[in-house]
Enzyme design. Structure first.
Site, PDB file in Angstrom:
ATOM      1  N   GLU A 287       9.746  16.539  14.633  1.00 20.93           N
ATOM      2  CA  GLU A 287      10.418  16.256  13.369  1.00 20.93           C
ATOM      3  C   GLU A 287       9.974  17.333  12.374  1.00 20.93           C
ATOM      4  O   GLU A 287       8.778  17.461  12.093  1.00 20.93           O
ATOM      5  CB  GLU A 287       9.975  14.863  12.903  1.00 20.93           C
ATOM      6  CG  GLU A 287      10.731  14.359  11.724  1.00 20.93           C
ATOM      7  CD  GLU A 287      10.373  12.906  11.409  1.00 20.93           C
ATOM      8  OE1 GLU A 287       9.224  12.487  11.610  1.00 20.93           O
ATOM      9  OE2 GLU A 287      11.278  12.190  10.937  1.00 20.93           O
TER      10      GLU A 287
ATOM     11  N   LYS B 140       0.873  -1.173   0.000  1.00 14.90           N
ATOM     12  CA  LYS B 140       0.000   0.000   0.000  1.00 14.90           C
ATOM     13  C   LYS B 140       0.913   1.226   0.000  1.00 14.90           C
ATOM     14  O   LYS B 140       1.441   1.627   1.037  1.00 14.90           O
ATOM     15  CB  LYS B 140      -0.903  -0.056   1.247  1.00 14.90           C
ATOM     16  CG  LYS B 140      -1.377   1.277   1.784  1.00 14.90           C
ATOM     17  CD  LYS B 140      -2.443   1.915   0.887  1.00 14.90           C
ATOM     18  CE  LYS B 140      -2.890   3.255   1.446  1.00 14.90           C
ATOM     19  NZ  LYS B 140      -2.019   4.384   1.092  1.00 14.90           N
TER      20      LYS B 140
ATOM     21  N   CYS C 166      13.377  10.732   7.388  1.00 18.37           N
ATOM     22  CA  CYS C 166      13.352  10.439   8.830  1.00 18.37           C
ATOM     23  C   CYS C 166      14.732  10.560   9.447  1.00 18.37           C
ATOM     24  O   CYS C 166      14.846  10.623  10.657  1.00 18.37           O
ATOM     25  CB  CYS C 166      12.884   9.017   9.086  1.00 18.37           C
ATOM     26  SG  CYS C 166      11.438   8.596   8.215  1.00 18.37           S
TER      27      CYS C 166
ATOM     28  N   GLU D 127       9.545   1.500  10.877  1.00 18.58           N
ATOM     29  CA  GLU D 127      10.595   2.500  10.688  1.00 18.58           C
ATOM     30  C   GLU D 127       9.880   3.847  10.786  1.00 18.58           C
ATOM     31  O   GLU D 127       9.193   4.262   9.856  1.00 18.58           O
ATOM     32  CB  GLU D 127      11.269   2.267   9.341  1.00 18.58           C
ATOM     33  CG  GLU D 127      12.631   2.894   9.250  1.00 18.58           C
ATOM     34  CD  GLU D 127      12.597   4.170   8.470  1.00 18.58           C
ATOM     35  OE1 GLU D 127      12.488   5.242   9.120  1.00 18.58           O
ATOM     36  OE2 GLU D 127      12.657   4.101   7.238  1.00 18.58           O
TER      37      GLU D 127
HETATM   38  C1  SIN Z   1      13.351   7.570   5.430  1.00 19.25           C
HETATM   39  O1  SIN Z   1      13.324   8.776   5.416  1.00 19.25           O
HETATM   40  O2  SIN Z   1      12.420   6.918   5.906  1.00 19.25           O
HETATM   41  C2  SIN Z   1      14.475   6.750   4.853  1.00 19.25           C
HETATM   42  C3  SIN Z   1      15.602   7.510   4.361  1.00 19.25           C
HETATM   43  C4  SIN Z   1      16.728   6.655   3.884  1.00 19.25           C
HETATM   44  O3  SIN Z   1      16.607   5.440   3.682  1.00 19.25           O
HETATM   45  O4  SIN Z   1      17.796   7.201   3.714  1.00 19.25           O
END
Ligand code: SIN
Length: 484
Positions: free
Chosen positions: A386, A180, A289, A255
């Site tokens: 964030e 998804k 992230c 994650e």
């Molecule tokens: C992410 O922002 O979730 C992953 C970034 C990355 O794999 O470098």
């Protein structure tokens, strides 16, 4: 979009080896964040299509898991080669729906493909153990078996790579997947499905349903045939998904969000710290992230770092990702840009100062100019949350222990970075940071060979590396008795 292979631009869902419309005929408009123009209309699937995909995945998984590991590895290898052969088209689709500069999109395609290459090889290394038994008449053997059907829910910031790094280990392990993708960026995921079809991956092993997030998510988390959920996205949504998966006790790998500290010590090499901070902060316009979220700089080097960094950030060329020379594209949409600008305005109202030029971009668009803030305090929202945008708050610190304390003062624990040259400090700080990933004198830590994942509220599980298969495997213990 000028594509060499128009077959990669798919708008229907891919279920059980067939391209299908939503039963209701509903579509979702995919827009280019740089212009607001509609790029495509994709099938807007819901619960019915998701159930169909889950049933197909369940049927296909039994056969897929019985294939020789080498056969699964060869299929993944074909995916890797197909992705690289289509790199330009895939990058173009990615930039059109996500906005990042074409050069960055090409890097993302190579990054995504590298997970297929990596797990093509790892598929052959799913080893078990023999364990000395407590009695002479027994033997203990472990084997690893696929978890089963895996739901992969992926975000819009890396629409290709985040899916690749879930599909590749899942297929290597012998699982099948129902994917998804984010509703705003379904085209990259559908293009992966088109490549899977061409690579001869059997019908039902890879399924992609885009559309109604709530309806699809509810089905994926509730359905007993789905044995695992792999998710990349925000901590808030991750918590909801974990709760929803509890009903059927699914395995989860999460994650989630980050609040990465980027620490520059007095003994750092100034220029490499500036370059590291630039790529770490402004890659994908700060929408990752693992982006530097708080830049902590020791007082002895603060002024020099702040002025060099602000100068370099201010010089980044903002524009449409399709245009040559664009260093940074728009954010995913106008509301996201508004949210980031509001955070900056709030910080300025609370006493922060802007070291870069004021935002010259239209206040209505998705563009946000790179911003560097000084006179920031740890309690400001730009440090607590964030940012997911091109804003860099700089904080001054005096001592090493203060830096570690400030860095760890967050519920998140995905990535952290620091620049220093003293070996003792490198060991102490590397060990003291409560994060799953630590970049030392390095601003880019992502690659398929390394375990990517966080601690605390940044999630669990690891993607990539020799550990990346574990999340898709169950350990079974066979106890052989009666041996004379
Ligand atoms: C992410 O922002 O979730 C992953 C970034 C990355 O794999 O470098």
């Amino acid at each position: 979009m000028q594509l060499k292979n128009r077959e990669l631009l798919r708008t229907q869902a891919y279920v059980d080896g067939a391209w299908i419309d939503a039963g209701t005929g509903a579509v979702v408009q995919v827009r280019n964040p740089a212009t607001g123009a509609v790029v495509a209309e994709a099938a807007c699937c819901g619960a019915a299509e998701t159930r169909r995909a889950i049933r197909a995945a369940e049927r296909a998984q039994a056969d897929w898991s019985r294939r020789a590991a080498k056969e699964r590895g060869d299929a993944l290898r074909r995916m890797f080669e197909a992705m690289l052969a289509s790199q330009e088209d895939l990058a173009c689709i990615l930039t059109a729906e996500q906005g990042k500069p074409l050069a960055e999109a090409r890097v993302e395609i190579a990054y995504g493909a590298s997970y297929f290459e990596w797990f093509a090889e790892e598929a052959k290394r799913i080893y078990g153990d023999t364990i000395p038994a407590p009695g002479a008449d027994k033997r203990i053997v472990t084997i690893k078996q696929p978890v089963g059907v895996v739901a992969c829910i992926t975000p819009w910031n890396f629409p290709n790579a985040m899916l690749a790094r879930k599909i590749a280990p899942a297929l290597a392990a012998g699982c099948s997947v129902v994917c998804k993708p984010a509703t705003s960026t379904p085209l990259s995921a559908l293009a992966i499905a088109a490549l899977a079809e061409k690579a001869g991956i059997p019908a039902g092993v890879v399924n992609v349903v885009a559309g109604d997030t709530r309806a699809i998510g509810a089905e994926l988390t509730r359905h007993p045939a789905v044995r695992k959920l792999a998710f990349t996205g925000s901590t808030a949504v991750g918590k909801e998904l974990i709760r929803a998966c509890a009903g059927t006790v699914k395995r989860v790998s999460m994650e989630l969000g980050g609040n990465a500290p980027f620490i520059v010590f007095d003994d750092a090499d100034l220029e490499s710290a500036v370059q590291g901070a630039l790529v770490c902060k402004y890659r994908n316009a700060g929408q990752t992230c693992v982006s530097a979220n708080r830049i902590l700089v020791q007082s002895g080097i603060f002024d020099a770092f702040a002025s060099r960094f602000a100068e370099a950030a201010g010089a980044l060329k903002l524009g449409n990702g399709m245009d040559e020379g664009t260093a940074m594209g728009p954010l995913i949409d106008a509301p996201a840009a508004r949210g980031v600008r509001e955070m900056v305005e709030e910080a300025l109202a609370e006493g922060a100062t802007l070291l870069t030029e004021a935002d010259r971009c239209a206040k209505t668009g998705a563009f946000v100019q790179p911003a560097v803030l000084a006179d920031v305090t740890p309690r400001m929202r730009v440090c607590q949350e964030e940012i997911f945008g091109p804003v860099a708050p700089l904080l001054r610190f005096e001592t090493e222990s203060e830096a570690i304390r400030l860095a760890n003062d967050t519920p998140y624990g995905l990535a952290a970075y620091f620049y220093a040259r003293d070996v003792g400090r490198i060991c102490r700080v590397g060990e003291g940071l409560e994060f799953g990933i630590v970049g030392i004198n390095e601003g880019i830590i992502s690659n398929a060979a390394a375990p990517f994942g966080g601690v605390k509220e940044s999630g669990n599980g690891r993607e990539g590396s020799k550990y990346g298969l574990d999340d898709y495997l169950e350990i079974k213990y066979l106890c052989l008795g009666g041996i004379q």
